[in-house]
Design a protein around this motif. Structure first.
Motif, mmCIF file in Angstrom:
data_model
loop_
_atom_site.group_PDB
_atom_site.id
_atom_site.type_symbol
_atom_site.label_atom_id
_atom_site.label_comp_id
_atom_site.label_asym_id
_atom_site.label_seq_id
_atom_site.Cartn_x
_atom_site.Cartn_y
_atom_site.Cartn_z
ATOM 1 N N GLN A 208 5.930 -4.089 -6.688
ATOM 2 C CA GLN A 208 4.668 -4.098 -7.085
ATOM 3 C C GLN A 208 4.016 -5.575 -6.454
ATOM 4 O OE1 GLN A 208 2.728 -2.174 -10.515
ATOM 5 N NE2 GLN A 208 1.862 -4.203 -11.018
ATOM 6 N N HIS B 242 3.013 -5.300 -3.241
ATOM 7 C CA HIS B 242 1.785 -4.405 -3.432
ATOM 8 C C HIS B 242 2.106 -3.228 -2.882
ATOM 9 C CE1 HIS B 242 -0.069 -8.203 -3.656
ATOM 10 N NE2 HIS B 242 0.399 -8.659 -2.484
ATOM 11 N N ALA B 243 3.226 -2.612 -3.160
ATOM 12 C CA ALA B 243 3.459 -0.866 -3.053
ATOM 13 C C ALA B 243 2.607 -0.539 -4.385
ATOM 14 C CB ALA B 243 4.835 -0.867 -3.320
ATOM 15 N N THR B 244 2.231 0.823 -4.279
ATOM 16 C CA THR B 244 1.864 1.459 -5.424
ATOM 17 C C THR B 244 3.208 2.265 -6.122
ATOM 18 O OG1 THR B 244 -0.276 1.966 -4.358
ATOM 19 C CG2 THR B 244 0.413 3.565 -6.294
ATOM 20 N N VAL B 245 3.563 1.772 -7.006
ATOM 21 C CA VAL B 245 4.863 1.958 -7.684
ATOM 22 C C VAL B 245 4.792 2.795 -8.956
ATOM 23 C CG1 VAL B 245 7.031 0.947 -8.856
ATOM 24 C CG2 VAL B 245 5.501 -0.267 -7.284
ATOM 25 N N THR B 246 5.849 4.054 -8.857
ATOM 26 C CA THR B 246 5.915 4.939 -9.851
ATOM 27 C C THR B 246 7.357 4.731 -10.439
ATOM 28 O OG1 THR B 246 4.200 6.386 -9.097
ATOM 29 C CG2 THR B 246 5.634 7.486 -10.735
ATOM 30 N N GLY C 143 0.836 -1.151 0.197
ATOM 31 C CA GLY C 143 -0.017 -0.057 0.062
ATOM 32 C C GLY C 143 0.830 1.168 -0.093
ATOM 33 N N LYS C 144 2.076 1.194 0.171
ATOM 34 C CA LYS C 144 2.900 2.306 0.260
ATOM 35 C C LYS C 144 3.370 2.827 -1.216
ATOM 36 C CE LYS C 144 3.059 2.563 4.726
ATOM 37 N NZ LYS C 144 2.077 3.552 5.006
ATOM 38 N N LYS C 145 3.537 4.207 -1.146
ATOM 39 C CA LYS C 145 3.950 4.760 -2.354
ATOM 40 C C LYS C 145 5.583 4.463 -2.616
ATOM 41 C CE LYS C 145 0.857 8.762 -3.184
ATOM 42 N NZ LYS C 145 0.784 10.271 -3.331
#
Lengths: 362, 362
Positions: free
Chosen positions: A250, A253-257, A229-231
């Protein structure tokens, strides 16, 4: 190895005497039987449920040791020594049971200084844990067929369980063809497109996860960082670090950019991240004001910069301006002594795992 | 096909009479000889240069037709008809030169209504462009060996150039095994891990790019949307849409963030995007206040919702709350009639390209 560890500590002592804090002040309950905290990949594939309730609103606060003055500096050297010690135990057990040890083959083309140092470090690390190693050195102007033949020999060699072609190759060689020649079962670098595809696809599992990304995740897990859930922002999208690191984050389950050279306002994007992994290879790209207060910073960049005050005439510099970032981040890795030793440890582990799989040893 | 197109126009006329604006009011200079505007993938791999100067600070303003009241609604049906017309020309040329046409085989397991409709649409589309098609229908409770055998037959069949296993499969079947059985040269869905790996790795090129992502990019390019350097958010990370779309957008040098069920504050993350591609399969997940004013919105979601007022007893609903988003976005795709027809057109194009490659026809 003791000498190298001391060197790193000296580096820290010289530059940031107040910042030498071991990971162990952060989290001490990870001494499990398993070598890594990283779970098997498949177990990470949990079902996406899109109801708002499933959003992770109550992530426990992990930065317990967070101090406004100084981030906790993760000691990659120390952690990698622990991992290597467990690998050495496993190699001894294998030798005792089967009379065999894992074997790693390295193909090095050309005289690039950093490549020579990396290969030397890998060979030394193999010796430390009892893995046998072989190096084929080829001249800068060698024919592609020579590289190909070296790889094919190792593919057939039953004493070799991992093959690593040191990158980058001289420009006249076709990297794609050379990497594709490495047999999948010995692709301990995890760079084969089938391994990368299986890393990307949910529900599948690659035979090998690339070493540096695997080392980054292990550092995060050992520091008790919640990833789900972390950015997360990955700076750089190289095939060997940025890409697989983004895929692996990912999976967790991170929010990956992914930030790259064409990103507009990289600073602003990076500022929003809870976890920053920088692998651009540009010294001091990431300044203190790129970091959200309390963020976790993993610095993969390792660029040699000439410095006559150092014994070798150069020093290694990360992507992150350490002096600035250490005052903003909650957890940070140094360069050298952060991700670098973890990469080598993961290579040894992949080689051990490969030997176990090939020799059917559990 | 005329009928379906009319149906879609009726849908728009009924729900949003003022919003029927053709793409052609936006950009009319794309009538090139090539079937797609999308460039070959390898050409996208330009070198990352990390000096601040390389950042795309002067992206031309693309939203020329932007109007605060209404976004331009992209007519995916119309665009797909143009593409199919060009594919039909190529199929005729192939038939004239070689006496052969491309062949697509579809394996359909079970009686899932949407799957049956999708397969019927694909077969109809094949007929429209002159591609021959074969469908193997198997019962819901069939053995895995039956599915495997059907795939293997088509692998060997020289009249078949593309094989597509309609997903999802009934739960007792191993999707991974079935997909891996499709020979790489006929994997027109592009779901084989080697294709996905080669899509992910810079400098490599997959044999096939998955159809829906390819259709999304083509819509963006035809609408004149600049992708390089833009913030793109992909909502959903399925193997068949979200994952390959994020990889493809990154190939086009967008700064890509993947939002999924574990993302904290999906709305806030999506709000920052210049380009939103939603593929979560959740009706009306993306509300108007999730969209940055002027953003481009591609709605991949296509969920059937029961509605007795419709002829078939149901209607298709997107992820995006169209009524709200159309007032905020600059460009938007409708559901139905947006991405759906593009997916089918891309499948036909992949099948044509496969036949050309296998038959060595240029």
């Amino acid at each position: 190895m003791g000498l190298v560890a001391v060197t790193w500590h000296n580096f820290l002592r010289k530059c940031h005497p107040q910042k030498i804090r071991s990971l162990h002040t952060l989290k001490v309950d990870h001494q499990l039987d398993q070598i890594l905290l990283s779970p098997p990949l498949a177990s990470l594939d949990i079902r996406d449920i899109w109801t708002p309730k499933s959003y992770c609103q109550n992530i426990p606060e992990v930065h317990k040791s967070f101090n406004e003055q100084n981030a906790v500096v993760l000691d990659g050297k120390l952690i990698s020594m622990e991992i290597k010690s467990k690998i050495a135990d496993e190699v001894r057990r294998m030798k005792k049971c089967l009379g065999k040890v894992p074997g790693l083959a390295v193909v090095l083309v050309g005289e690039r200084r950093e490549s020579q140092i990396y290969v030397r470090n890998k060979v030394t690390a193999c010796e430390e844990v009892g893995i046998s190693s072989m190096v084929t050195e080829l001249s800068t102007d060698c024919a592609e067929a020579e590289v190909h033949n070296a790889v094919m020999q190792y593919n057939k060699d039953p004493s070799i369980h991992g093959i690593l072609v040191q990158l980058p190759l001289p420009k006249h060689l076709d990297e794609e063809k050379v990497l594709d020649a490495v047999c999948l079962a010995k692709d301990v670098d995890g760079f084969h497109p089938l391994n990368i595809g299986n890393l990307a696809i949910a529900g599948r599992e690659p035979l090998f996860t690339p070493c540096t990304p695997k080392g980054c995740i292990e550092l995060l897990l050992r520091a008790g960082v919640e990833i789900t859930g972390k950015k997360a922002v990955v700076i750089g999208r190289s095939n060997i670090v940025g890409l697989p690191t983004s895929l692996l984050l990912q999976r967790h389950h991170a929010t990956v950019t992914v930030v790259h050279a064409f990103t507009e306002n990289s600073k602003q994007v990076t500022c929003e991240a809870d976890i920053v992994v920088s692998a651009a290879g540009l010294p001091n790209l990431v300044r203190g004001d790129w970091i959200k207060p309390g963020a976790v910073v993993i610095d993969v960049g390792t660029t040699p910069v000439e410095d006559p005050s150092y014994e070798d005439g150069y020093r290694l510099v990360g992507d992150v301006c350490f002096e600035e970032a250490v005052r903003v981040a909650s957890i940070i890795t140094p360069v050298p002594g952060g991700v670098g030793p973890m990469t080598v440890a993961m290579l040894l582990l992949n080689t051990l795992d490969s030997a176990k799989r090939i020799l059917n040893f559990t």
